[in-house]
Structure formats: C-alpha cells, structure tokens
Design a protein around this motif. Structure first.
Motif, short mmCIF file in Angstrom:
data_model
loop_
_atom_site.label_atom_id
_atom_site.label_comp_id
_atom_site.label_asym_id
_atom_site.label_seq_id
_atom_site.Cartn_x
_atom_site.Cartn_y
_atom_site.Cartn_z
N ALA A 71 0.84 -1.21 0.00
CA ALA A 71 0.00 0.00 0.00
C ALA A 71 0.87 1.26 0.00
N TRP A 72 1.85 1.32 0.88
CA TRP A 72 2.75 2.48 0.92
C TRP A 72 3.58 2.58 -0.35
N TYR A 73 3.94 1.44 -0.92
CA TYR A 73 4.70 1.44 -2.17
C TYR A 73 3.88 2.10 -3.28
N ARG A 74 2.60 1.77 -3.35
CA ARG A 74 1.71 2.40 -4.35
C ARG A 74 1.57 3.89 -4.08
N ILE A 75 1.40 4.25 -2.82
CA ILE A 75 1.29 5.67 -2.46
C ILE A 75 2.57 6.41 -2.84
N ALA A 76 3.71 5.77 -2.63
CA ALA A 76 4.99 6.39 -3.02
C ALA A 76 5.02 6.65 -4.51
N TRP A 77 4.59 5.68 -5.31
CA TRP A 77 4.55 5.87 -6.76
C TRP A 77 3.65 7.04 -7.13
N ILE A 78 2.46 7.10 -6.53
CA ILE A 78 1.52 8.18 -6.83
C ILE A 78 2.13 9.53 -6.47
N ALA A 79 2.73 9.62 -5.29
CA ALA A 79 3.32 10.89 -4.85
C ALA A 79 4.47 11.33 -5.75
N VAL A 80 5.33 10.39 -6.11
CA VAL A 80 6.50 10.74 -6.92
C VAL A 80 6.07 11.13 -8.35
N ILE A 81 5.11 10.41 -8.91
CA ILE A 81 4.62 10.76 -10.26
C ILE A 81 3.90 12.11 -10.22
N PHE A 82 3.10 12.35 -9.19
CA PHE A 82 2.42 13.64 -9.04
C PHE A 82 3.45 14.76 -8.93
N GLU A 83 4.50 14.51 -8.17
CA GLU A 83 5.58 15.49 -8.03
C GLU A 83 6.23 15.78 -9.38
N LEU A 84 6.53 14.74 -10.13
CA LEU A 84 7.17 14.91 -11.44
C LEU A 84 6.27 15.72 -12.38
N VAL A 85 5.01 15.36 -12.45
CA VAL A 85 4.07 16.08 -13.30
C VAL A 85 3.95 17.53 -12.83
N GLY A 86 3.86 17.72 -11.52
CA GLY A 86 3.75 19.07 -10.97
C GLY A 86 4.93 19.95 -11.32
N VAL A 87 6.13 19.43 -11.12
CA VAL A 87 7.32 20.25 -11.39
C VAL A 87 7.46 20.52 -12.89
N LEU A 88 7.09 19.57 -13.73
CA LEU A 88 7.18 19.79 -15.18
C LEU A 88 6.12 20.79 -15.66
#
Length: 145
Positions: A71-88
C-alpha cells in the motif's frame, strides 16, 4: 524477533533519498506557510501550489519510509509521479506564462530556487521505487498458484 540488517527496506541510497525528501518537505512546508500567512491575497495560485508541493513531499517522504508494504509502495509511486508532473507543468508554465507565477513557488522554473532538486528528485524516486519493489506476501503468492 529482530529483522536482519540485510532485510531492512531502506539502506544506502534509500536513506539519502528519504532524507532529501524530508528536507524538501520541511522547506516547502515552511515556505508555503510563510507565503500563505503573509501574502496569500497577492498570489493565491502560486502559494496554493507551494502548499500542494509541501503535502506531496510529506506524503512521498512517509511513503518511501514505509514502502515495504504494498500500500505504501503504491502511495509512493503516486506521490513521486504527481511530483514529477507538478514540477514539469509548473516549471513550464512559469516560463511560458510568467504572469501566472510572478511570485515564486517550490516548482517554479523547475525548482531553480531549490537548486533544481525538485526536478531531479522525482527521477531518483522513480529509479529507487523500480529497483526496490516490496517482497511478495507469502500468503498471497501461495493463493495465486
């Protein structure tokens, strides 16, 4: 029973990654708090995005720390991808439409105010998550057979 050091989830580069995410969480939280308290009416979009970045960094830090569970692994993926999209997206918009970002955010100009760490960090997070998948839960693996 104590878990052997070799079975620990976060070692080496993972510790550094979680530390940098934690520093970014503190920096973004501090920045957004000061911006919102002092001058929110001047740039609600920019300061709201700084607050969103802070939440993402806090969530990513926690998720990476506990990513041994699926569950935390999936949340980590979501957070990191959201961060990447946000910064781009924010980074690009702050160049193409600078009038939207007359006040800086954490992700403005791809995080140039933070030595471009916000641009590099999600790629490091993606690499780490791809190379450190959580172990399969034995009961689920046996049930799948």
């Amino acid at each position: 029973m104590t878990e052997p050091a070799s079975a620990r989830r976060i070692t080496g580069a993972g510790i550094v990654l979680v530390f940098v995410y934690g520093v970014m969480a503190l920096a973004a939280t501090g920045r957004s708090f000061v911006q919102i308290v002092r001058e929110f009416d001047d740039a609600p979009l920019a300061y709201g995005l700084s607050a969103a970045a802070a939440v993402v960094y806090i969530l990513a830090t926690l998720a990476l720390m506990f990513s041994r569970s699926r569950a935390w692994y999936r949340i980590a993926w979501i957070a990191v991808i959201f961060e990447l999209v946000g910064v781009l997206v924010v980074g690009t918009l702050s160049i193409v439409l600078p009038e939207l970002f007359q006040h800086p955010t954490v992700w403005s100009l791809y995080g140039s105010g933070y030595v471009w760490i916000p641009l590099v960090l999600p790629f490091c997070g993606i690499w780490w998550l791809r190379t450190h998948r959580p172990a399969a839960v034995p009961e689920l693996a046996a049930a799948a057979r």
